[in-house]
Scaffold this motif. Structure first.
Motif, PDB file in Angstrom:
ATOM      1  N   ARG A  86       0.839  -1.187   0.000  1.00 12.03           N
ATOM      2  CA  ARG A  86       0.000   0.000   0.000  1.00 12.03           C
ATOM      3  C   ARG A  86       0.875   1.239   0.000  1.00 12.03           C
ATOM      4  O   ARG A  86       1.995   1.220   0.490  1.00 12.03           O
ATOM      5  CB  ARG A  86      -0.970   0.004   1.162  1.00 12.03           C
ATOM      6  CG  ARG A  86      -0.310  -0.021   2.514  1.00 12.03           C
ATOM      7  CD  ARG A  86      -1.265  -0.313   3.647  1.00 12.03           C
ATOM      8  NE  ARG A  86      -1.944   0.876   4.084  1.00 12.03           N
ATOM      9  CZ  ARG A  86      -3.158   0.889   4.594  1.00 12.03           C
ATOM     10  NH1 ARG A  86      -3.832  -0.226   4.724  1.00 12.03           N
ATOM     11  NH2 ARG A  86      -3.710   1.994   4.986  1.00 12.03           N
ATOM     12  N   ARG A  87       0.336   2.283  -0.583  1.00  8.01           N
ATOM     13  CA  ARG A  87       0.992   3.588  -0.591  1.00  8.01           C
ATOM     14  C   ARG A  87      -0.026   4.578  -0.068  1.00  8.01           C
ATOM     15  O   ARG A  87      -1.171   4.589  -0.510  1.00  8.01           O
ATOM     16  CB  ARG A  87       1.419   3.950  -2.014  1.00  8.01           C
ATOM     17  CG  ARG A  87       2.286   5.165  -2.095  1.00  8.01           C
ATOM     18  CD  ARG A  87       2.747   5.462  -3.519  1.00  8.01           C
ATOM     19  NE  ARG A  87       3.067   4.246  -4.257  1.00  8.01           N
ATOM     20  CZ  ARG A  87       2.910   4.118  -5.570  1.00  8.01           C
ATOM     21  NH1 ARG A  87       2.449   5.119  -6.284  1.00  8.01           N
ATOM     22  NH2 ARG A  87       3.221   3.001  -6.181  1.00  8.01           N
ATOM     23  N   LEU A 135       6.483  10.944  -3.064  1.00  2.68           N
ATOM     24  CA  LEU A 135       5.607   9.841  -3.441  1.00  2.68           C
ATOM     25  C   LEU A 135       4.425  10.396  -4.223  1.00  2.68           C
ATOM     26  O   LEU A 135       4.027  11.545  -4.032  1.00  2.68           O
ATOM     27  CB  LEU A 135       5.099   9.097  -2.212  1.00  2.68           C
ATOM     28  CG  LEU A 135       6.129   8.285  -1.435  1.00  2.68           C
ATOM     29  CD1 LEU A 135       5.489   7.702  -0.189  1.00  2.68           C
ATOM     30  CD2 LEU A 135       6.698   7.182  -2.300  1.00  2.68           C
ATOM     31  N   ASP A 166      -0.673   4.241 -11.787  1.00  2.00           N
ATOM     32  CA  ASP A 166      -0.719   3.180 -10.785  1.00  2.00           C
ATOM     33  C   ASP A 166      -1.974   2.333 -10.911  1.00  2.00           C
ATOM     34  O   ASP A 166      -1.982   1.164 -10.571  1.00  2.00           O
ATOM     35  CB  ASP A 166      -0.663   3.781  -9.369  1.00  2.00           C
ATOM     36  CG  ASP A 166       0.645   4.471  -9.100  1.00  2.00           C
ATOM     37  OD1 ASP A 166       1.694   3.815  -9.257  1.00  2.00           O
ATOM     38  OD2 ASP A 166       0.640   5.667  -8.758  1.00  2.00           O
TER      39      ASP A 166
END
Length: 191
Positions: A86-87, A135, A166
């Motif tokens: 996860r980000r 990020l 993504d």
């Protein structure tokens, strides 16, 4: 304000009441509508329709693996690689939007057995960028939601052309994400 995601239909109706002179996207089909006509359009064209609530699912990593994105309080969370990773980014990050591009074989080159490609527009993206951590989370949609026509420039910047993403979501999911950002005050209807 509650941070629980709401149905984008309810958010669209609230925005239409608050900004009656605005042009808003239909949360189901993305048609540009005068805010005062939103309820009429929904009743006539989409009776009984429901808009997706988060987490919004799509494909990532070459379009093969399922991914999802959701809002968790004041954080946007991307789950990827079969849910193992996860980000997370704070919603205080900057929001960019731009054209998604890809390459396809050039028809003329194929006729002559030459390996050439041409760049083609492949959709639109929303990109959340945290300048401190560097990020980013890039959410793409292959179908247009006419993002630039609906949302004031005060909440986002032009990110230009991009290839990398993504997650690729359906148009209804992208609209739900846009409306959730508007509910949180991060996007405002264009004047």
């Amino acid at each position: 304000m509650s941070t629980e995601p709401l149905d984008s239909l309810a958010i669209a109706r609230r925005l239409a009441a608050a900004y009656p002179a605005a042009t808003l996207p239909c949360p189901i089909c993305a048609a540009s509508l005068n805010a005062e006509n939103l309820d009429k359009h929904l009743a006539k064209v989409h009776p009984g329709a429901a808009a997706p609530t988060g987490p919004w699912r799509g494909k990532g990593a070459l379009g093969l693996f399922p991914c999802s994105v959701r809002f968790d309080g004041d954080v946007i969370v991307l789950r990827h690689t079969l849910g193992l990773f996860r980000r997370e980014l704070p919603l205080s990050c900057s929001i960019e939007s731009g054209s998604l591009w890809s390459s396809r074989p050039d028809a003329i080159g194929v006729q002559y057995d030459i390996n050439t490609t041409v760049d083609v527009r492949a959709g639109r993206y929303l990109r959340f960028v945290d300048p401190r951590s560097r990020l980013a989370i890039t959410i793409a949609c292959r179908q247009s939601t006419q993002f630039t026509a609906h949302w004031a420039r005060s909440g986002w910047t032009d990110g230009g052309k991009r290839r990398a993403k993504d997650l690729v979501v359906a148009r209804e999911a992208m609209l739900a994400i846009e409306y959730e950002l508007a509910r949180r005050g991060l996007l405002v209807p264009a004047p």
